[in-house]
Scaffold this active site. Structure first.
Site, PDB file in Angstrom:
ATOM      1  N   HIS A   1      -7.402  10.297 -28.893  1.00 32.71           N
ATOM      2  CA  HIS A   1      -8.349  11.385 -28.678  1.00 32.71           C
ATOM      3  C   HIS A   1      -7.992  12.151 -27.402  1.00 32.71           C
ATOM      4  O   HIS A   1      -8.795  12.934 -26.907  1.00 32.71           O
ATOM      5  CB  HIS A   1      -9.769  10.833 -28.577  1.00 32.71           C
TER       6      HIS A   1
ATOM      7  N   LYS B   1       8.087   7.288   4.277  1.00 34.69           N
ATOM      8  CA  LYS B   1       7.406   6.641   5.398  1.00 34.69           C
ATOM      9  C   LYS B   1       7.870   7.231   6.732  1.00 34.69           C
ATOM     10  O   LYS B   1       7.068   7.484   7.637  1.00 34.69           O
ATOM     11  CB  LYS B   1       7.683   5.134   5.381  1.00 34.69           C
TER      12      LYS B   1
ATOM     13  N   GLU C   1      10.281   2.778  -9.377  1.00 33.39           N
ATOM     14  CA  GLU C   1      10.825   2.472  -8.053  1.00 33.39           C
ATOM     15  C   GLU C   1      12.173   1.775  -8.178  1.00 33.39           C
ATOM     16  O   GLU C   1      13.050   1.941  -7.325  1.00 33.39           O
ATOM     17  CB  GLU C   1       9.850   1.609  -7.252  1.00 33.39           C
TER      18      GLU C   1
END
Length: 528
Positions: A346, A450, A317
């Site tokens: 793994h 937003k 950000e």
């Protein structure tokens, strides 16, 4: 390099902080001394930029505010009018936590609070989650739970787990603006469940917000400020992080002290003697100053599992910007991902060593294995020896196949070292942002997302209004036209599909694989 040259290179570039017992090793980055010299002017500017920031320069012109999270752990350097506010707030947090632990502050229907439900998103969740996971004891004074999304099923999951203990659960609502949609939604849902159980929500609620926004849940149990000059991703040392940490019994003064000590170390105007400058330099080298390689964070300690997730927001950000400070289009950034070692050996270490070389690794090493002695699980080897061996082995395996890495080493995971790690990366982000000439302290892309969501919700309201006042089913294209959204027909379709799946009165008729031919009906409730 031969082994002797590599050993010398390691010693030449090894950083060690005696008091913090922290090491930083960038020797497995294949940079040249000429690059170091060429970046000296940029670093000279970066050191001055950081100094100006700490002295109160306006660092976020979009919001016309200072960026002062450094003052939170050292109020002595804060502007005079803020110093007492910072110190008093820390005292209040500690006093509140003490009263909760003692039962002096307790819920109406229980002798003590047993659980914490923290509601927040982004920096209001990631920091508290990381610190809680890293530093909580096996049996903390209160158990903590997080709602960090506006996912209804996720909210239900947490509330169902707390169902029998809601009457002894302390709810912390964290929202800088007081109106963050995800946080507001979760708060309203939690409040409703409290009311359904006949509980007084306000008698269980604590607000952390801007001082002038606290009235949004006026009458709650307590209120703590989130200062305007503290950004969400750098808010762990504010009320956002300290309140839950103190309630969990974590030593918040040690957390602050570790961060303060790291801030001091990263004020040294010398790349080699400044750990944050070293990290920023390594990032710059790895991605040619353009973020061309991702950063894979591998903490070899279960307690630091959430560190990479915390760093994702802090780094991405802050550095992911379309424009630089001069208004040029640069598309900067530094992608971060990771999990933990040796689990990842793994999982994706196979690709790291032999696949696309589009990354550099950051190993986080912890020297102390556990609080007490360890049994030997093999000849002269403990479980912790294996973990250390896996880290060193992976580091070697990557380097020999021309994959670069950084290693950050701390002696133990405690409040002081975690505070230092948080501060180290906060400062590194600040230095790197200066090197690449971007503003690390605003987030226009987040705001754009937003606003787009608000627009779509406005379109949904319009669609529902049309359907509620139309007697006959409508074709999709006709409905979009009535909503003045013919150029947004895909958005209209996806809104309708979501409403239909949640039994909101919308019916979709026709071949669902061919949305353009669908007809939409609306079933009004009987009360209509």
């Amino acid at each position: 390099m031969n082994s002797q040259e590599l050993w010398q290179h390691y010693q030449d570039w090894l950083y060690f902080h005696k008091d913090l017992e922290l090491y930083l090793d960038i020797s497995r980055m294949r940079f040249s001394e000429s690059l170091v010299e060429s970046l000296q002017p940029k670093f000279a500017k970066a050191f001055k930029d950081m100094e100006a920031l700490e002295q109160g320069a306006i660092a976020n012109p979009d919001e016309n505010r200072m960026v002062g999270h450094y003052w939170l752990r050292n109020p002595e350097i804060a502007p005079l009018e803020l110093k007492n506010q910072i110190m008093e707030n820390i005292d209040r947090i500690e006093a509140f936590a003490k009263k909760v632990h003692e039962g002096t502050i307790h819920p109406p229907q229980a002798p003590k609070f047993t659980d914490i439900l923290s509601i927040g998103i982004g920096g209001s969740a990631l920091g508290p989650q990381f610190v809680a996971d890293a530093l909580s004891t096996d049996f903390p004074p209160l158990a903590i739970h997080f709602i960090d999304n506006t996912d209804p099923a996720g909210i239900d999951r947490i509330l169902n787990r707390l169902h029998d203990r809601l009457n002894s659960t302390l709810v912390i609502v964290i929202s800088k603006s007081g109106g963050t949609p995800e946080t507001r939604n979760a708060m309203l849902e939690v409040k409703r469940v409290y009311e359904q159980q006949g509980l007084d929500f306000l008698a269980h609620a604590v607000a952390v917000s801007k001082i002038d926004e606290l009235e949004r849940i006026e009458g709650c149990l307590a209120e703590f400020p989130m200062f305007d000059w503290v950004g969400g991703r750098t808010s762990e040392m504010s009320s956002v992080g300290l309140l839950s940490a103190a309630l969990l019994g974590i030593d918040v003064r040690a957390l602050l002290a570790g961060a303060k000590e790291m801030d001091i170390a990263t004020r040294v105007p010398d790349i080699k003697r400044n750990p944050a400058a070293l990290l920023a330099f390594a990032w710059y080298y790895a991605g040619n100053g353009k973020g061309e390689k991702d950063m894979v964070v591998l903490p070899y300690k279960d307690a630091l599992l959430l560190f990479s997730r915390y760093l994702q927001q802090l780094v991405m950000e802050s550095l992911g910007k379309e424009k630089d400070l001069d208004g040029n289009t640069v598309h900067q950034g530094l992608a971060v991902y990771g999990n933990k070692g040796s689990t990842d050996q793994h999982a994706y270490v196979q690709q790291l060593r032999e696949g696309v070389a589009n990354f550099f690794a950051t190993f986080i090493e912890v020297l102390e294995d556990r609080a007490g002695p360890s049994m030997e699980v093999d000849t002269d080897a403990t479980s912790g020896d294996f973990l250390s061996g896996f880290l060193q082995g992976t580091r070697h395996a990557l380097f020999e196949n021309l994959r670069d890495s950084i290693t950050v080493t701390i002696t133990r995971v405690d409040a002081r070292s975690v505070g230092a790690l948080i501060a180290l990366y906060e400062r590194s982000v600040g230095f790197y942002a200066s090197l690449i000439n971007v503003n690390a302290y605003h987030q226009p892309g987040v705001e754009a997302g937003k606003k787009a969501a608000e627009t779509l919700l406005g379109l949904q309201r319009k669609i529902l209004s049309i359907l509620k006042t139309t007697d006959q089913p409508l074709e999709l294209a006709a409905l979009a036209e009535k909503a003045d959204a013919s150029d947004q027909i895909e958005d209209v379709y996806k809104i309708l599909r979501h409403l239909a799946a949640n039994h909101r009165g919308v019916g979709l008729h026709g071949d669902l694989a061919k949305p353009d031919g669908l007809t939409i009906s609306f079933d009004r409730p009987a009360s209509d």
